[in-house]
Design a protein around this motif. Structure first.
Motif, PDB file in Angstrom:
ATOM      1  N   ILE A 153       0.768  -1.298   0.024  1.00 20.64           N
ATOM      2  CA  ILE A 153       0.033  -0.051  -0.004  1.00 20.64           C
ATOM      3  C   ILE A 153       0.959   1.120  -0.141  1.00 20.64           C
ATOM      4  CG2 ILE A 153      -2.219  -1.073   0.949  1.00 20.64           C
ATOM      5  CD1 ILE A 153      -1.184   0.311   3.837  1.00 20.64           C
ATOM      6  N   LYS A 154       0.540   2.219  -0.597  1.00 20.91           N
ATOM      7  CA  LYS A 154       1.361   3.598  -0.757  1.00 20.91           C
ATOM      8  C   LYS A 154       0.480   4.841  -0.652  1.00 20.91           C
ATOM      9  CE  LYS A 154       2.838   1.551  -4.539  1.00 20.91           C
ATOM     10  NZ  LYS A 154       3.466   1.170  -5.772  1.00 20.91           N
ATOM     11  N   THR A 155       1.298   5.820  -0.434  1.00 23.93           N
ATOM     12  CA  THR A 155       0.659   7.126  -0.649  1.00 23.93           C
ATOM     13  C   THR A 155       1.709   8.043  -1.413  1.00 23.93           C
ATOM     14  OG1 THR A 155      -0.240   9.267   0.394  1.00 23.93           O
ATOM     15  CG2 THR A 155       1.564   8.043   1.698  1.00 23.93           C
ATOM     16  N   ASN A 156       1.213   8.846  -2.303  1.00 21.50           N
ATOM     17  CA  ASN A 156       2.275   9.825  -2.926  1.00 21.50           C
ATOM     18  C   ASN A 156       2.215  11.308  -2.124  1.00 21.50           C
ATOM     19  OD1 ASN A 156       3.497  11.378  -5.000  1.00 21.50           O
ATOM     20  ND2 ASN A 156       2.110  11.133  -6.696  1.00 21.50           N
ATOM     21  N   LEU A 157       3.283  11.265  -1.931  1.00 22.73           N
ATOM     22  CA  LEU A 157       3.791  12.298  -0.931  1.00 22.73           C
ATOM     23  C   LEU A 157       3.696  13.799  -1.681  1.00 22.73           C
ATOM     24  CD1 LEU A 157       6.962  10.908   0.760  1.00 22.73           C
ATOM     25  CD2 LEU A 157       4.644  10.904   1.620  1.00 22.73           C
ATOM     26  N   LEU A 158       3.876  13.898  -3.118  1.00 21.71           N
ATOM     27  CA  LEU A 158       3.675  15.054  -3.934  1.00 21.71           C
ATOM     28  C   LEU A 158       2.148  15.554  -3.712  1.00 21.71           C
ATOM     29  CD1 LEU A 158       5.867  14.406  -6.916  1.00 21.71           C
ATOM     30  CD2 LEU A 158       6.252  15.452  -4.838  1.00 21.71           C
ATOM     31  N   TYR A 159       1.164  14.302  -3.707  1.00 20.09           N
ATOM     32  CA  TYR A 159      -0.023  14.721  -3.528  1.00 20.09           C
ATOM     33  C   TYR A 159      -0.687  14.998  -2.296  1.00 20.09           C
ATOM     34  CZ  TYR A 159      -1.486  12.403  -8.174  1.00 20.09           C
ATOM     35  OH  TYR A 159      -1.577  12.169  -9.511  1.00 20.09           O
ATOM     36  N   ASP A 160       0.058  14.410  -1.428  1.00 20.39           N
ATOM     37  CA  ASP A 160      -0.416  15.039  -0.040  1.00 20.39           C
ATOM     38  C   ASP A 160       0.138  16.479   0.206  1.00 20.39           C
ATOM     39  OD1 ASP A 160      -0.990  12.191   0.490  1.00 20.39           O
ATOM     40  OD2 ASP A 160       0.960  11.664   1.408  1.00 20.39           O
ATOM     41  N   ALA A 161       1.252  16.797  -0.607  1.00 17.04           N
ATOM     42  CA  ALA A 161       1.617  18.283  -0.334  1.00 17.04           C
ATOM     43  C   ALA A 161       0.609  19.145  -0.760  1.00 17.04           C
ATOM     44  CB  ALA A 161       3.131  18.418  -0.890  1.00 17.04           C
ATOM     45  N   THR A 162      -0.323  18.526  -1.800  1.00 12.28           N
ATOM     46  CA  THR A 162      -1.242  19.589  -2.451  1.00 12.28           C
ATOM     47  C   THR A 162      -2.557  19.244  -1.846  1.00 12.28           C
ATOM     48  OG1 THR A 162      -1.839  17.994  -4.124  1.00 12.28           O
ATOM     49  CG2 THR A 162       0.109  19.557  -4.616  1.00 12.28           C
ATOM     50  N   LYS A 166       1.947  11.322 -14.927  1.00 15.42           N
ATOM     51  CA  LYS A 166       2.248  10.677 -13.595  1.00 15.42           C
ATOM     52  C   LYS A 166       3.628  11.402 -12.940  1.00 15.42           C
ATOM     53  CE  LYS A 166       1.707   6.206 -11.093  1.00 15.42           C
ATOM     54  NZ  LYS A 166       1.238   4.756 -11.172  1.00 15.42           N
ATOM     55  N   LEU A 167       3.310  11.746 -11.939  1.00 14.86           N
ATOM     56  CA  LEU A 167       4.630  12.033 -11.265  1.00 14.86           C
ATOM     57  C   LEU A 167       4.450  11.814  -9.686  1.00 14.86           C
ATOM     58  CD1 LEU A 167       7.356  13.719 -11.424  1.00 14.86           C
ATOM     59  CD2 LEU A 167       6.049  15.637 -10.688  1.00 14.86           C
ATOM     60  N   ALA A 168       5.394  10.875  -9.376  1.00 14.12           N
ATOM     61  CA  ALA A 168       5.073  10.353  -7.805  1.00 14.12           C
ATOM     62  C   ALA A 168       6.520  10.122  -6.992  1.00 14.12           C
ATOM     63  CB  ALA A 168       4.320   9.003  -7.920  1.00 14.12           C
ATOM     64  N   VAL A 169       6.340  10.403  -5.632  1.00 15.13           N
ATOM     65  CA  VAL A 169       7.355   9.894  -4.744  1.00 15.13           C
ATOM     66  C   VAL A 169       6.397   9.470  -3.696  1.00 15.13           C
ATOM     67  CG1 VAL A 169       9.022  10.838  -2.983  1.00 15.13           C
ATOM     68  CG2 VAL A 169       8.998  11.807  -5.385  1.00 15.13           C
ATOM     69  N   ASN A 170       6.646   8.080  -3.725  1.00 12.00           N
ATOM     70  CA  ASN A 170       5.509   7.188  -2.979  1.00 12.00           C
ATOM     71  C   ASN A 170       6.332   6.713  -1.606  1.00 12.00           C
ATOM     72  OD1 ASN A 170       3.383   7.123  -4.709  1.00 12.00           O
ATOM     73  ND2 ASN A 170       4.359   5.816  -5.817  1.00 12.00           N
TER      74      ASN A 170
END
Length: 194
Positions: free
Chosen positions: A27-36, A185-189
């Motif tokens: 399971i994962k979360t995209n830290l870039l999305y979290d920042a927005t 797609k741009l992700a740092v998960n």
């Protein structure tokens, strides 16, 4: 030379993964999305030693400081790992679909036929669907934790309605088609492996 480099990278992946048991899912979360302030998550399942499938989704249902970046999207992806799943280099193919409501955003640039500066003066709402390819790398931090970086490029087809301003105004266009080509797609998960 290239065969040596590929062999060396595969050897590093195998040696680096010896202390980690074979995971079956993450399971994962995209830290870039979290920042927005975009809620997001993904589940990735291992099909074989080098093939995985991922299903990701994200939601941003609010306006912040009168800026609209409202959207929901799903993005399934199939990945091929060069050494072993959840470790090292991978390539992927993904689909994307969703709906959006963007406006009052100061993005003064054009990219491959898309004029993002219009987001400052107009509000756009509509649906989208597309596909792309991606490259990424996953670093093992410990028995259950990884960090993963990924970039994807592709094509998105959308149909939208355009309004005069971010909050109000007359509709100026209805059911207008647009083709976007560029990053999909741009992700740092941050990844947790089971």
């Amino acid at each position: 030379m290239n065969l040596r480099l590929i062999s060396f990278v595969c050897l590093l992946c195998v040696v680096g993964s010896l202390s980690v048991s074979a995971q079956k899912a993450t399971i994962k979360t995209n830290l870039l999305y979290d920042a927005t302030a975009t809620l997001n998550g993904a589940v990735e399942v291992r099909f074989s030693n080098q093939w995985t499938g991922e299903l990701g989704a994200n939601l941003n249902a609010w306006a912040i400081n009168d800026h609209r970046w409202k959207h929901w999207a799903v993005q399934p992806e199939v990945r091929y790992w060069f050494c072993e799943s959840f470790s090292g280099h991978f390539v992927g193919a993904h689909l994307i679909g969703g709906q959006y409501n963007f406006g009052n955003l100061d993005m003064d640039f054009k990219f491959l036929g898309t004029d993002f500066s219009q987001l400052r003066d107009y509000r756009f709402q509509g649906w989208m669907g597309g596909a792309g390819i991606a490259y990424g790398y996953s670093w093992i931090l410990g028995r259950h934790w990884n960090i993963e970086a990924e970039i994807g490029l592709g094509w998105v087809y959308t149909r939208y309605e355009r309004f005069e301003c971010a909050d109000c105004g007359q509709r100026q266009e209805r059911n207008h088609p647009h083709n976007y080509v560029g990053p999909t797609k741009l992700a740092v998960n941050l990844v947790y492996a089971f």
